[in-house]
Scaffold this active site. Sequence first.
Site, PDB file in Angstrom:
ATOM      1  N   SER A 456      10.056 107.871  13.102  1.00 39.79           N
ATOM      2  CA  SER A 456      10.844 107.657  14.315  1.00 39.79           C
ATOM      3  C   SER A 456       9.931 107.404  15.517  1.00 39.79           C
ATOM      4  O   SER A 456       9.041 106.551  15.448  1.00 39.79           O
ATOM      5  CB  SER A 456      11.768 108.857  14.534  1.00 39.79           C
ATOM      6  N   ASP A 567      16.421 105.355  10.619  1.00 38.75           N
ATOM      7  CA  ASP A 567      15.376 106.290  11.036  1.00 38.75           C
ATOM      8  C   ASP A 567      14.850 107.146   9.876  1.00 38.75           C
ATOM      9  O   ASP A 567      15.614 107.696   9.085  1.00 38.75           O
ATOM     10  CB  ASP A 567      15.948 107.196  12.125  1.00 38.75           C
TER      11      ASP A 567
END
Length: 707
Positions: A456, A567
């Site tokens: 992320s 993500d």
Amino acid sequence: MSGRVLTLRTGETLMVAGEQSDDVYRLQSGELDVLVTVGDQTPIRAARLHAGGLVGELAALAGTPRTATIVAASDCELLGYSRVEFEQLMAADPNLATEVTELAIRRLDHNSLHRFISHHIGGLGDELQRSIEEHITWKRIAAGTTLRGAGTVAEFGHVVLTGRLQGTTPKGVRTEYGPGAFISLEALLAPQISQETVIASRDTTLLEAHRRDFEQILVAHPSAVLAIGSVFARATPKNRKTAAITVCIAVTTDQPGDLLSDLLTETLRHGTAEVVSSNRADSDLNWPGIAQSPVGSPSDYRLSEFLHTLELSTDHLLLHTDRALTEWTRRCIRQADRLVIACSAQPGEAEQRRISEILGAAGTVPMQNRWVAVIHPVGTERPWGTAELMDRHGMSNVAHVLTGRASDTARLARLITGHSTSLVFGGGGARGFAHLGVIRALEERGVPVDTVVGTSIGSVLAGFYATGGSHTESMKLTEKHFADVLDYTIPVVALIKGEKITHGLREVFGDSEIEDLWHPFACVSTNLTQSTVMVHRRGLVAESIRASLAIPGIIPPVPFGDDLLVDGGVLNNLPIDVAKHEFTPGTIIAVDVAPRTGPHAHVDFGMSVSGWRAASDRIRHAGQYPGTAAILLRSMVTASIRERDRLVDENIADLYLLLPIHQVAMMDFHESRAIEAAGYEISKPIIDEWLSEGGWPTATAPWPVGL
């Protein structure tokens, strides 16, 4: 050539163990006893030679001292030859040469087995000792040889004596077996289904026993149950410490000598080291040309023992190859734990041919142990075209070295000797800017970062660092390209369009591929379609990072063929395991900015919420309701919290930094400078304490000798 005649009376001694002599004898009549002594034990008869037998060929062919005492068991007549005379005989008679070579190797193996058994279970008596030696094999296998396959029936038990093997399960879990390691000893009691494929990653010597032979010994000698068990049980049950063997071959003419010298200097900062060239092997063994001994020759045994002795006496053994693909160069490649080929950034035809030639000889070296060190000329801003070079030659690891930049050579040395430091950045929205503070604290304390892994927002900052390897550059890129990235849109697919994020990533990385980054890099995304973790080690940097930070519901997913990537924090928000598996570093530093707990219910707002009322409270700073972004982000990482806790509890990370940046909202991307400062202040005392406890190895003395 008739040789000189020698007669012995019963009980007379022909030679004594330990003597330095290279005379060879052919027994014409009578019998000779071969007596072997280990330590302070009483000599035992290991064999009896009859007419036609050879004596002394080991000293002549392998250059070893006499390995046994030879005594006449009856009146004998022998023909004696000097080493030179005997070599002339073998040159004239190929059949004799073959006979002598095979005999010498059998005796070398038998002598080694005898010494090993006598050392571990001495005092058995001649009959039992000979029985054991007949049923246990001294086994040599070449690098790349499969000892056993997964799913096959294992009926042999092994102890690794020299070399190294690697076991791999069908799921990809790897286990290394070095000297002293046991392999399938339980197979001596009953057939076992092998759970892994075991392959020799280097030329290896093993002690091997078949279950059937083991049973025969026990049936013939019931009293020897405990003694036989100790042949294996008293060999060290854990891997003995042996040196990591590195082979670096420079195919570029761009200052290869300087690179190798610098590499040796940096290697010594992580323990003792020995450098062995073919010239040194010839000199130390006082045997010109022994370094070029072909595999399977008696002198090959002497050379192997020489290298093994050095391996046990040092931390790092660096084998210096010849320029040509000689027997010595091939031996170095077969023995390599890590093979490094140094080439220019854009190798021409000659370099390409040389690389192919080396890799052809290195067909047995495991792929994960092959490195290409790309040497760039002064002034190079960013590498390019690396993926094509790696694909062409089947290389799996790359390290970039800018000519004249000492930090690059130091990083290469740490990478190939297993002393690299991997920095792992977790996800957590804007709180991830605290990672930059950790970089600053590490830089100030002289802790180098060699590889970076992120999830992320952590993948963004890891990528920024990988472009230049400094806190200053990473901070500059963050403030320029990630301070204003929230381009909200109608939330049909996501709250944010993702256009600003994508534009910023492309401005920084352009069309660069992961292989072109100065520092080895990896990031993690989640394949939403397949519900699997996806590790990005190849491909475009911008696309990989964009996928890694595609927060579900907030930032749009990224297409990957027919699949969708989101993500990485969905399944792995702190990829410590990825750092360990992909880079096998010596030290892992993991930075976690995800809070231990998620949003709280400050008031009981019931089972339904009015968006208008929540917006009104937000304007008045009433703070009764949790924010949408906070809920989505926490929901996203909830699934990976248990995995993070498992990895932390298993102490895979050498330093785990949990940074409680509670005052920062997940979407405060405009506060990068303040968040970086908070990460710096929180991490400083933790890093200092870690260093005071020996968390990072200190440098040793400089390299004392040249190549």
